[in-house]
Design an enzyme around this catalytic site. Sequence first.
Site, PDB file in Angstrom:
ATOM      1  N   LYS A  98       0.797  -1.226   0.000  1.00  0.00           N
ATOM      2  CA  LYS A  98       0.000   0.000   0.000  1.00  0.00           C
ATOM      3  C   LYS A  98       0.831   1.279   0.000  1.00  0.00           C
ATOM      4  CE  LYS A  98      -3.937   0.434   0.402  1.00  0.00           C
ATOM      5  NZ  LYS A  98      -4.834   0.215   1.539  1.00  0.00           N
ATOM      6  N   GLU A 109      -6.528  12.802   1.093  1.00  0.00           N
ATOM      7  CA  GLU A 109      -7.629  12.270   1.901  1.00  0.00           C
ATOM      8  C   GLU A 109      -7.905  13.152   3.117  1.00  0.00           C
ATOM      9  OE1 GLU A 109      -7.781   7.692   2.307  1.00  0.00           O
ATOM     10  OE2 GLU A 109      -5.712   8.193   1.819  1.00  0.00           O
TER      11      GLU A 109
END
Length: 474
Positions: free
Chosen positions: A297, A304
């Site tokens: 990841k 965000e």
Amino acid sequence: MSDASNTKSSNPPTQNIQWGGRFTEATDAFVQVFTASVDFDQKMAEQDINGSIAHATMLAQVGVLSEAEKTTIIDGLEAIRQEIRNGEFQWSVALEDVHMNIEAHLTQRIGTTGKKLHTGRSRNDQVATDIRLYLRDAIDAILSELTRLQTGLVELAEREADTIMPGFTHLQTAQPVTFGHHILAWNEMLFRDHERLLDCRKRVNRMPLGSAALAGTTYPIDRTITAKLLGFDGICENSLDGVSDRDFAIEFCAAAALAMTHLSRFSEELVLWASAQFDFVDLPDRFCTGSSIMPQKKNPDVPELVRGKTGRVNGHLISLLTLMKSQCLAYNKDNQEDKEPLFDTVDTLFNCLRAYADMMPALQVKKDNMREAARRGFSTATDLADYLVKKGMPFRDSHEVVGKAVGYGVAQQKDLAEMSLQELKQFSDIISDDVFEVLTLEGSVNARNHLGGTAPDQVRAAAGRARQKLAQRA
Ligand code: ARG
């Protein structure tokens, strides 16, 4: 934004030296903490000192203070400013707020003369003045981050003026656009945010000082002197209004909420584009974090978080509107609640703009993936319809014809540009081999060559105009 957060909060119930005269018992220890604002309003210490220096200077000019008293006061305030900057100032909750802390400390330092500073003034006009000075500086800092971000966007748009990506409506591939054009759409939103904040600044930059508690003062003050010293464009004309309204702060929060809304839209796109499914951009590692469990990841944390922080700014706007609603004239203690939402709005917007301004120049654009995505998804279908219209077919008929061609393409898994002339002619025999020019992505974007269109030449011209507008700010 600088923050002097070195509060040493001790709260023994003490008789308040600023207004103890009328009282027969000390403030309840809990009430003292409950009503205090020093933990957060010490952020305005510099503004409070500047306001006091201007006030003392004016009082001396109109003969209310002697020159010697003025000098003693100003020297004392400057010494306190240094103490605060060095983190040596002992803030006391017993002294409630930044104003009384500084004033009490001044008197401790210079003796009785310190008690004369508050002549012809009240904390009501003092706090309203401090907030405006604070917000004016904050707006200026925000505007310069905005300019830094916009400069980065214009540079990116110029670099990517020829880069083709799918344009979307309903998040479905619609028509090819240039990436530079897409970036300049964001930039337009920011131009309006800049305009709004600059306009709001005009109304922020008016001085309440001299309104005193609510009705003005009996001393022969000259408000134009203080206004000039503090760099205000004008004064609040009415003393009752001057101490009570916080519409300037609400207006700022509204402009901030819109700016955050824009940043949150950019964020949403960056999050999508950075995904394996889109794979249009790469965010530099330094703006991302990994996962503690999934080794593969790379999370787009900055966009965000910016998207998430929009929520608190929207909330602050509602807090302030609700705070002001139904307040009778003039000052009410409710207004002490204006600061935390306002300060947090300032910090949040500033930090989000800063993160974006830092991140934009480092954005890596995956041109091939963008192009491939535009090639799939029949993004030149409208171009084919327009082609048929130019050959004499009414638009509604051409829409129908192209719809059928797309249906065929879906079944055959072929884009329009991949079909042979024969295949295309099944749908209309007015199609000839000049059709392939309009079915190419370049043909499609170049054809939209008018002011505000997506053609690379228009993007370069628009970026040039944007550059000029940014240069005029300096
Ligand atoms: N701490 C107060 C505020 O933030 C200052 C003004 C208080 N005035 C008063 N009369 N209690 O609004």
